[in-house]
Motif scaffolding. Sequence first.
Motif, PDB file in Angstrom:
ATOM      1  N   ILE A 128       0.869  -1.184   0.000  1.00 30.88           N
ATOM      2  CA  ILE A 128       0.000   0.000   0.000  1.00 30.88           C
ATOM      3  C   ILE A 128       0.904   1.231   0.000  1.00 30.88           C
ATOM      4  CG2 ILE A 128      -1.747   1.314   1.262  1.00 30.88           C
ATOM      5  CD1 ILE A 128      -2.893  -1.301   0.384  1.00 30.88           C
ATOM      6  N   THR A 143      -9.267  10.211  -7.461  1.00 37.43           N
ATOM      7  CA  THR A 143      -9.324  10.314  -8.919  1.00 37.43           C
ATOM      8  C   THR A 143     -10.493   9.475  -9.403  1.00 37.43           C
ATOM      9  OG1 THR A 143      -7.870   8.399  -9.152  1.00 37.43           O
ATOM     10  CG2 THR A 143      -6.835  10.575  -9.244  1.00 37.43           C
TER      11      THR A 143
ATOM     12  N   ASP B 102      -7.926  -0.074  -5.231  1.00 36.43           N
ATOM     13  CA  ASP B 102      -8.045   0.865  -4.119  1.00 36.43           C
ATOM     14  C   ASP B 102      -9.362   1.635  -4.247  1.00 36.43           C
ATOM     15  OD1 ASP B 102      -6.625   2.585  -1.925  1.00 36.43           O
ATOM     16  OD2 ASP B 102      -7.364   4.031  -3.404  1.00 36.43           O
ATOM     17  N   PHE B 104     -10.404   4.689  -3.478  1.00 32.43           N
ATOM     18  CA  PHE B 104     -10.446   6.106  -3.876  1.00 32.43           C
ATOM     19  C   PHE B 104      -9.644   6.413  -5.133  1.00 32.43           C
ATOM     20  CE2 PHE B 104     -11.594   8.274   0.448  1.00 32.43           C
ATOM     21  CZ  PHE B 104     -12.902   7.840   0.276  1.00 32.43           C
ATOM     22  N   PHE B 105      -9.134   5.360  -5.760  1.00 34.38           N
ATOM     23  CA  PHE B 105      -8.301   5.525  -6.948  1.00 34.38           C
ATOM     24  C   PHE B 105      -9.084   4.961  -8.134  1.00 34.38           C
ATOM     25  CE2 PHE B 105      -4.660   4.260  -9.694  1.00 34.38           C
ATOM     26  CZ  PHE B 105      -4.026   5.477  -9.763  1.00 34.38           C
ATOM     27  N   TYR B 106      -9.829   5.831  -8.810  1.00 30.60           N
ATOM     28  CA  TYR B 106     -10.687   5.435  -9.916  1.00 30.60           C
ATOM     29  C   TYR B 106     -11.650   4.323  -9.506  1.00 30.60           C
ATOM     30  CZ  TYR B 106      -7.105   7.942 -12.600  1.00 30.60           C
ATOM     31  OH  TYR B 106      -6.229   8.896 -13.061  1.00 30.60           O
ATOM     32  N   MET B 110     -16.379   5.322  -4.608  1.00 31.75           N
ATOM     33  CA  MET B 110     -16.480   6.762  -4.366  1.00 31.75           C
ATOM     34  C   MET B 110     -17.911   7.267  -4.540  1.00 31.75           C
ATOM     35  SD  MET B 110     -12.843   8.114  -5.786  1.00 31.75           S
ATOM     36  CE  MET B 110     -13.192   7.897  -7.522  1.00 31.75           C
ATOM     37  N   TYR B 111     -18.650   6.646  -5.444  1.00 33.29           N
ATOM     38  CA  TYR B 111     -20.046   7.034  -5.636  1.00 33.29           C
ATOM     39  C   TYR B 111     -20.887   6.706  -4.395  1.00 33.29           C
ATOM     40  CZ  TYR B 111     -19.117   7.351 -10.689  1.00 33.29           C
ATOM     41  OH  TYR B 111     -18.630   7.678 -11.917  1.00 33.29           O
ATOM     42  N   PHE B 113     -19.560   6.323  -1.307  1.00 35.67           N
ATOM     43  CA  PHE B 113     -19.007   7.163  -0.240  1.00 35.67           C
ATOM     44  C   PHE B 113     -19.663   8.544  -0.233  1.00 35.67           C
ATOM     45  CE2 PHE B 113     -15.898  10.290   1.252  1.00 35.67           C
ATOM     46  CZ  PHE B 113     -15.509   9.750   2.465  1.00 35.67           C
ATOM     47  N   VAL B 124     -12.711   3.631   5.365  1.00 36.19           N
ATOM     48  CA  VAL B 124     -12.197   3.168   4.082  1.00 36.19           C
ATOM     49  C   VAL B 124     -10.822   2.539   4.309  1.00 36.19           C
ATOM     50  CG1 VAL B 124     -11.657   3.837   1.698  1.00 36.19           C
ATOM     51  CG2 VAL B 124     -13.449   5.052   2.958  1.00 36.19           C
ATOM     52  N   VAL B 125     -10.572   1.432   3.643  1.00 33.50           N
ATOM     53  CA  VAL B 125      -9.288   0.743   3.769  1.00 33.50           C
ATOM     54  C   VAL B 125      -8.602   0.746   2.404  1.00 33.50           C
ATOM     55  CG1 VAL B 125      -8.132  -1.417   4.391  1.00 33.50           C
ATOM     56  CG2 VAL B 125     -10.246  -0.745   5.562  1.00 33.50           C
ATOM     57  N   PRO B 126      -7.426   1.366   2.330  1.00 36.75           N
ATOM     58  CA  PRO B 126      -6.749   1.407   1.025  1.00 36.75           C
ATOM     59  C   PRO B 126      -6.379   0.012   0.557  1.00 36.75           C
ATOM     60  CG  PRO B 126      -5.270   2.195   2.766  1.00 36.75           C
ATOM     61  CD  PRO B 126      -6.620   2.001   3.387  1.00 36.75           C
ATOM     62  N   GLY B 127      -6.260  -0.142  -0.743  1.00 38.78           N
ATOM     63  CA  GLY B 127      -5.907  -1.450  -1.310  1.00 38.78           C
ATOM     64  C   GLY B 127      -4.737  -1.314  -2.267  1.00 38.78           C
TER      65      GLY B 127
END
Lengths: 234, 234
Positions: A128, A143, B102, B104-106, B110-111, B113, B124-127
Motif C-alpha cells: 500500500i 481520482t 483501491d 479512492f483511486f478510480y 467513491m459514488y 461514499f 475506508v481501507v486502502p488497497g
Amino acid sequence: MKTGGRLYGIGVGPGDPELLTLKALRLLQSAPVIAYQSATDRESIARKIVSQYLPGNQIEVLYHLPRALEPEKAKSIYDQEVEPIADHLASGRDVVVLCEGDPFFYGSFMYIFTRLSDKYQTEVVPGISSLMACPVSLGVPFTYYNDILTVLPATLPTEMLITHLLATDAAAIMKLGRHFTKVRDILHQLGIASRAKYIERATTTQQRILPLDEVNPEEVPYFSMIVIPTKQKL
Amino acid sequence: MKTGGRLYGIGVGPGDPELLTLKALRLLQSAPVIAYQSATDRESIARKIVSQYLPGNQIEVLYHLPRALEPEKAKSIYDQEVEPIADHLASGRDVVVLCEGDPFFYGSFMYIFTRLSDKYQTEVVPGISSLMACPVSLGVPFTYYNDILTVLPATLPTEMLITHLLATDAAAIMKLGRHFTKVRDILHQLGIASRAKYIERATTTQQRILPLDEVNPEEVPYFSMIVIPTKQKL
C-alpha cells in the motif's frame, strides 16, 4: 539457472501494521534473514511497522542510505550496502527486504533489485503506497473516471510545478520537507489551495491532518503529502 | 451523532487474493452484509478475489454499473443502486463494500461514499492498486528519486496524451481497451515504445505480459495497462 537464496522485496505499507498484505506477512515470517533500511541515527520505520509479526529468530541486516541523496552518490553507497545481503543469498539463505510503502514506487528496494535480481531468484510484493493511503486517511475521493493524476516531488522548480498543476485533474505532492512554503504559495497563486489537503505520517499513530495555512513550514516531516483530489462531483 | 450500521469500503487489490491487507480481511469477515459491483452479465471480480475468505453466512448485495459510463448518467444510476446498501445501514447492519484495487483511486466505491458517508459512520481501507501491482508484475522499477509520474486514461485525445507523455518521467496508461492502437502509435511516434511495457490482468491467474507490438488491438481487455518506467539508471 539461478542458485543461492531467494531475494524478496516486500512492501510493508505506509505505517499501520494492519495494512500489510497477507502475502507480505507470509514471506516475512518464512525467511531466515530480513533486511531493512534505516537512517544511521534512527530506528528503521519499515522494521517498526512489522515488529509485532517477527518470529524472533531471524538474522537482521541493516543498511543505511542518507535521505535525499543525489542518484550518483547513492549508486556507490548502494554498491557497498547490498554486499551483506548478497553474502546471505550466496550462502543459500533467503532474504526478505522490507520496504516502506511499495517497493517500486520511489522505494529504496529498487537499488537492491537492480544489483541482485540478475543473479538471484527475486520476487517483489507490492505494498500500500502513501499515494493510496493519504487520500483514504483524508477522506477525499482522489481520482475518478477520466481524470489525469500527476505525482510531483516538491523539489521541482516553481515553474515546473505550476505547469504540471495546471495540466492535471488531481495531484499528489511528495517530499515536501523544506519545500513546503514554495508549494503552499504556488497553490494559493493558482487558486487551488482550498482543494489541497495536507497530511503527515498517514495511518501511523502520529498521523496529523492540518489545514494548509496552519502547517508550520519549519516542522514539515519527510513523510508528508499534499493531496489535490479531483474536482469532479460524483 | 451518526446512528445505524457502519459503512466500510475495502480495497481488495488487483486480483491475487493474497494481496488483500490484514485489515481488509478482518473487516470482510466481521460484517453481516457485503456488497459488490458486477456488470450485469458477469461474475463480480471483487467477490471472486475474496471468495475463499467469505464465512458463508453473510447477506450479499449486488450493485450494477455499466462500464465506461458518462459521469452524469452514472450519478442517477448510483442514486438507485446505493438504496439497498442504505437500507441495511438504516437497519443497523454494518456493510462492507468490496472494491477492486483501491477504493479512492478510480474506484466505484467513491459514488457510494459521497452518498452515504455524511449519514453513516464510514471507514475506508486502502488497497493495492494496479498502479503498484503492474510495475511489480512486469519486474520494472517504476519511479524513483525526483521523478514525475503521470497516470493517463487512454481515452484522452491524442494531442493531450502526447503533451503529458513528453512532460513526465514515468507514466501509466490505463483504460486501454479500444484505444490501444492510438496509444501504441503515439509511443512509437515519441520514440518511447521500447520503454513501454504492456500487461493485462496483473497478479491474476490470467495475467499476460506481451511486447507492445505483439498485442492484438482487438483483444485488449479493460484490465490492462501500459507502464512507462523511469529512464533513470539506479
